[in-house]
Write a protein that holds these residues in place. Sequence first.
Motif, PDB file in Angstrom:
ATOM      1  N   PRO A 155      53.250  44.769  44.030  1.00 56.03           N
ATOM      2  CA  PRO A 155      53.852  45.138  42.748  1.00 56.03           C
ATOM      3  C   PRO A 155      53.183  44.366  41.621  1.00 56.03           C
ATOM      4  CG  PRO A 155      55.304  43.692  43.978  1.00 56.03           C
ATOM      5  CD  PRO A 155      54.190  44.056  44.913  1.00 56.03           C
ATOM      6  N   ALA A 156      53.473  44.734  40.383  1.00 53.23           N
ATOM      7  CA  ALA A 156      52.857  44.070  39.231  1.00 53.23           C
ATOM      8  C   ALA A 156      53.027  42.561  39.347  1.00 53.23           C
ATOM      9  CB  ALA A 156      53.475  44.580  37.937  1.00 53.23           C
ATOM     10  N   GLY A 157      51.990  41.851  38.986  1.00 49.86           N
ATOM     11  CA  GLY A 157      52.042  40.393  39.075  1.00 49.86           C
ATOM     12  C   GLY A 157      50.665  39.785  38.978  1.00 49.86           C
ATOM     13  N   GLY A 158      49.786  40.453  38.210  1.00 47.17           N
ATOM     14  CA  GLY A 158      48.422  39.966  38.092  1.00 47.17           C
ATOM     15  C   GLY A 158      48.225  38.923  37.027  1.00 47.17           C
ATOM     16  N   ALA A 159      49.222  38.713  36.165  1.00 51.13           N
ATOM     17  CA  ALA A 159      49.066  37.735  35.087  1.00 51.13           C
ATOM     18  C   ALA A 159      49.206  36.323  35.634  1.00 51.13           C
ATOM     19  CB  ALA A 159      50.114  37.982  33.998  1.00 51.13           C
ATOM     20  N   ARG A 160      48.491  35.393  35.002  1.00 56.60           N
ATOM     21  CA  ARG A 160      48.548  33.997  35.435  1.00 56.60           C
ATOM     22  C   ARG A 160      48.240  33.095  34.259  1.00 56.60           C
ATOM     23  NH1 ARG A 160      47.580  30.508  40.059  1.00 56.60           N
ATOM     24  NH2 ARG A 160      46.335  28.716  39.438  1.00 56.60           N
ATOM     25  N   ARG A 166      40.113  30.720  30.278  1.00 53.90           N
ATOM     26  CA  ARG A 166      40.632  32.033  29.899  1.00 53.90           C
ATOM     27  C   ARG A 166      39.643  33.075  30.405  1.00 53.90           C
ATOM     28  NH1 ARG A 166      44.787  35.278  28.675  1.00 53.90           N
ATOM     29  NH2 ARG A 166      45.627  34.081  26.942  1.00 53.90           N
ATOM     30  N   VAL A 167      40.129  34.011  31.206  1.00 54.25           N
ATOM     31  CA  VAL A 167      39.273  35.010  31.841  1.00 54.25           C
ATOM     32  C   VAL A 167      39.324  36.307  31.045  1.00 54.25           C
ATOM     33  CG1 VAL A 167      38.801  36.287  33.969  1.00 54.25           C
ATOM     34  CG2 VAL A 167      39.754  33.970  34.081  1.00 54.25           C
ATOM     35  N   GLY A 168      38.167  36.879  30.795  1.00 56.75           N
ATOM     36  CA  GLY A 168      38.090  38.141  30.076  1.00 56.75           C
ATOM     37  C   GLY A 168      37.358  39.198  30.864  1.00 56.75           C
ATOM     38  N   GLU A 169      37.263  40.390  30.278  1.00 61.58           N
ATOM     39  CA  GLU A 169      36.601  41.495  30.973  1.00 61.58           C
ATOM     40  C   GLU A 169      35.122  41.215  31.208  1.00 61.58           C
ATOM     41  OE1 GLU A 169      37.397  45.141  28.981  1.00 61.58           O
ATOM     42  OE2 GLU A 169      39.521  45.158  29.529  1.00 61.58           O
ATOM     43  N   GLY A 170      34.511  40.392  30.337  1.00 63.42           N
ATOM     44  CA  GLY A 170      33.111  40.031  30.526  1.00 63.42           C
ATOM     45  C   GLY A 170      32.893  39.256  31.818  1.00 63.42           C
ATOM     46  N   ASP A 171      33.836  38.389  32.154  1.00 63.58           N
ATOM     47  CA  ASP A 171      33.744  37.645  33.407  1.00 63.58           C
ATOM     48  C   ASP A 171      33.837  38.584  34.606  1.00 63.58           C
ATOM     49  OD1 ASP A 171      33.763  34.871  32.314  1.00 63.58           O
ATOM     50  OD2 ASP A 171      35.745  35.472  31.603  1.00 63.58           O
ATOM     51  N   VAL A 172      34.724  39.561  34.501  1.00 65.50           N
ATOM     52  CA  VAL A 172      34.889  40.525  35.593  1.00 65.50           C
ATOM     53  C   VAL A 172      33.612  41.349  35.771  1.00 65.50           C
ATOM     54  CG1 VAL A 172      36.205  42.512  36.408  1.00 65.50           C
ATOM     55  CG2 VAL A 172      37.388  40.616  35.277  1.00 65.50           C
ATOM     56  N   ARG A 173      33.018  41.773  34.645  1.00 69.16           N
ATOM     57  CA  ARG A 173      31.768  42.549  34.726  1.00 69.16           C
ATOM     58  C   ARG A 173      30.660  41.738  35.394  1.00 69.16           C
ATOM     59  NH1 ARG A 173      33.316  44.385  29.552  1.00 69.16           N
ATOM     60  NH2 ARG A 173      32.012  42.814  28.558  1.00 69.16           N
ATOM     61  N   THR A 214      43.379  31.618  33.347  1.00 75.25           N
ATOM     62  CA  THR A 214      44.471  32.251  32.610  1.00 75.25           C
ATOM     63  C   THR A 214      44.056  33.680  32.257  1.00 75.25           C
ATOM     64  OG1 THR A 214      45.168  30.133  31.668  1.00 75.25           O
ATOM     65  CG2 THR A 214      45.901  32.125  30.525  1.00 75.25           C
ATOM     66  N   TYR A 215      44.923  34.651  32.573  1.00 74.18           N
ATOM     67  CA  TYR A 215      44.585  36.040  32.304  1.00 74.18           C
ATOM     68  C   TYR A 215      45.850  36.878  32.292  1.00 74.18           C
ATOM     69  CZ  TYR A 215      44.252  35.147  37.369  1.00 74.18           C
ATOM     70  OH  TYR A 215      44.454  34.688  38.640  1.00 74.18           O
ATOM     71  N   GLY A 216      45.757  38.034  31.614  1.00 73.87           N
ATOM     72  CA  GLY A 216      46.867  38.969  31.565  1.00 73.87           C
ATOM     73  C   GLY A 216      46.877  39.888  32.772  1.00 73.87           C
ATOM     74  N   GLU A 217      47.853  40.803  32.796  1.00 77.84           N
ATOM     75  CA  GLU A 217      48.046  41.686  33.948  1.00 77.84           C
ATOM     76  C   GLU A 217      46.819  42.543  34.235  1.00 77.84           C
ATOM     77  OE1 GLU A 217      50.017  43.367  37.161  1.00 77.84           O
ATOM     78  OE2 GLU A 217      50.825  41.794  35.877  1.00 77.84           O
ATOM     79  N   ASP A 218      46.293  43.234  33.214  1.00 74.22           N
ATOM     80  CA  ASP A 218      45.175  44.151  33.447  1.00 74.22           C
ATOM     81  C   ASP A 218      43.922  43.415  33.900  1.00 74.22           C
ATOM     82  OD1 ASP A 218      46.758  46.279  32.802  1.00 74.22           O
ATOM     83  OD2 ASP A 218      46.030  46.462  30.740  1.00 74.22           O
ATOM     84  N   VAL A 219      43.576  42.352  33.193  1.00 75.60           N
ATOM     85  CA  VAL A 219      42.382  41.592  33.561  1.00 75.60           C
ATOM     86  C   VAL A 219      42.573  40.954  34.939  1.00 75.60           C
ATOM     87  CG1 VAL A 219      40.994  39.559  32.992  1.00 75.60           C
ATOM     88  CG2 VAL A 219      41.614  41.185  31.205  1.00 75.60           C
TER      89      VAL A 219
END
Length: 464
Positions: A155-160, A166-173, A214-219
């Motif tokens: 279930p939802a719970g991806g935020a930390r 601080r993690v962003g979409e650039g890190d994921v890419r 540290t990141y939000g749900e989507d990231v």
Amino acid sequence: MDAAARHRHGDTAPDHELTTLLALAGMSHKALAKRINELAELRGVSRRYTHTSVANWCRRGMAPRAPAPALIADALSERLARRVTVGETGLAGPGDLPGPAGDGPSFPRTTSVALTEAAEFWSPVKRRDVLSAAPFSAGAFSTPFLRWLIEPADPAGGARSGGGPRVGEGDVRELRQAAEDVRHWDSRYGGGSWRSTPMPALLYERAAPLLRGTYGEDVGRQLFAAVSQLARLAGWIAFDAGDDRAAQRHFVRALRLARAAGDRPLGAYVLTTMAMQSLLRGHPDEAVDMAQGAHEQAGGREAAAVRGFAKLIEARAHARLGDERAACRSLARAEELCAHDRQGQDAPEWIDFFNRARIVTDAVEVFRDLGRPRAALGWDRLAALPANRYTRCHGMRLAVVSSAHLQRGALDEALAAGRQSVAVLRTVRSARAAEHLRTLGSHLGQWRNVPQARSLLAELRPAS
């Protein structure tokens, strides 16, 4: 006097064992305290030890509470480049006796524990301790398979909100691109090549700190999926290099992270890879179960490629079991799903290898294993994967084709394909490729009195 004795007698004698280990490691009290705090953070535990804390343990024999003794042992292990046990530090209390070892990696029920365990496992010390000379164990996949099958997406719970960056979409890419680069290199040069082997270091040095960030749900969900891809690749590379137990543990981390990401197709892909390892390590029944589970839980039309790949591996497992009808049924379903995938949405880049040519490649092996060489060679004429991109797969397929020719008694054709296989695989460092060449050598053995066959057998020996 060890910690257990000090606890029994209420003594506070100096801890000579810990003092000696620190001296051997060349580690100051301040350096040890700093590393313990860092390792504690990896476990999601807050500790603020100082050089005074370490001095109290060494000089006054004061024993810190858990998990500090285990963290001290880990910190010293890193510095000494060998496994240091809690007992060696003199800090093993009455309740610190080790319990029975499990058969395999755990599959935590909660996301937070899963992230902590993954980061800990990727530590070089932890991997050396757990994986030393460990063989493949089919039972190690049982609990992860069952838990993923019951709940393939958290279930939802991806935020930390961690203490890391601080993690962003650039890190994921960046992680995704790293996975793609390694995946293509592995396909050409094998899991034992110099560029494939540093994958665990990438997970420990780059991915683990991001998981603690540290990141939000989507990231967070995107991050978990990207790290899952890297962990699956680390497992695949270890498997291809012949390190089966390391592969198993990486695969289980990857499966758990895919569940944390809520990515059912990715989880099904990881599970299918686990099925393939089980199959090639002599457990086709378990492989059938896992491949079927992956097919059923992968999702709908959007997961056609993943479901098709699961059916393809199921077909190979049925062939190893000698069940021709089930193998043909699964192979036909894989073809249907491949056609559906081409008509629908674009598949994720990590499954872009699943196409008509890949189905043909595996079908050649399916029918070779079923003892139907004419059918195998008929499939071989239909399509081929690009040899410059899938060098390892191309070389292994040639070995299978050579074996199929031998099954029908066509020695000249077998020798030609066998020599091509050896030539192609010269640039590949792969235990799986070596196994294919050994299998070819065993099939060729009955012709050892023929000079040309002896010549190829001589080429196969150093290659396998």
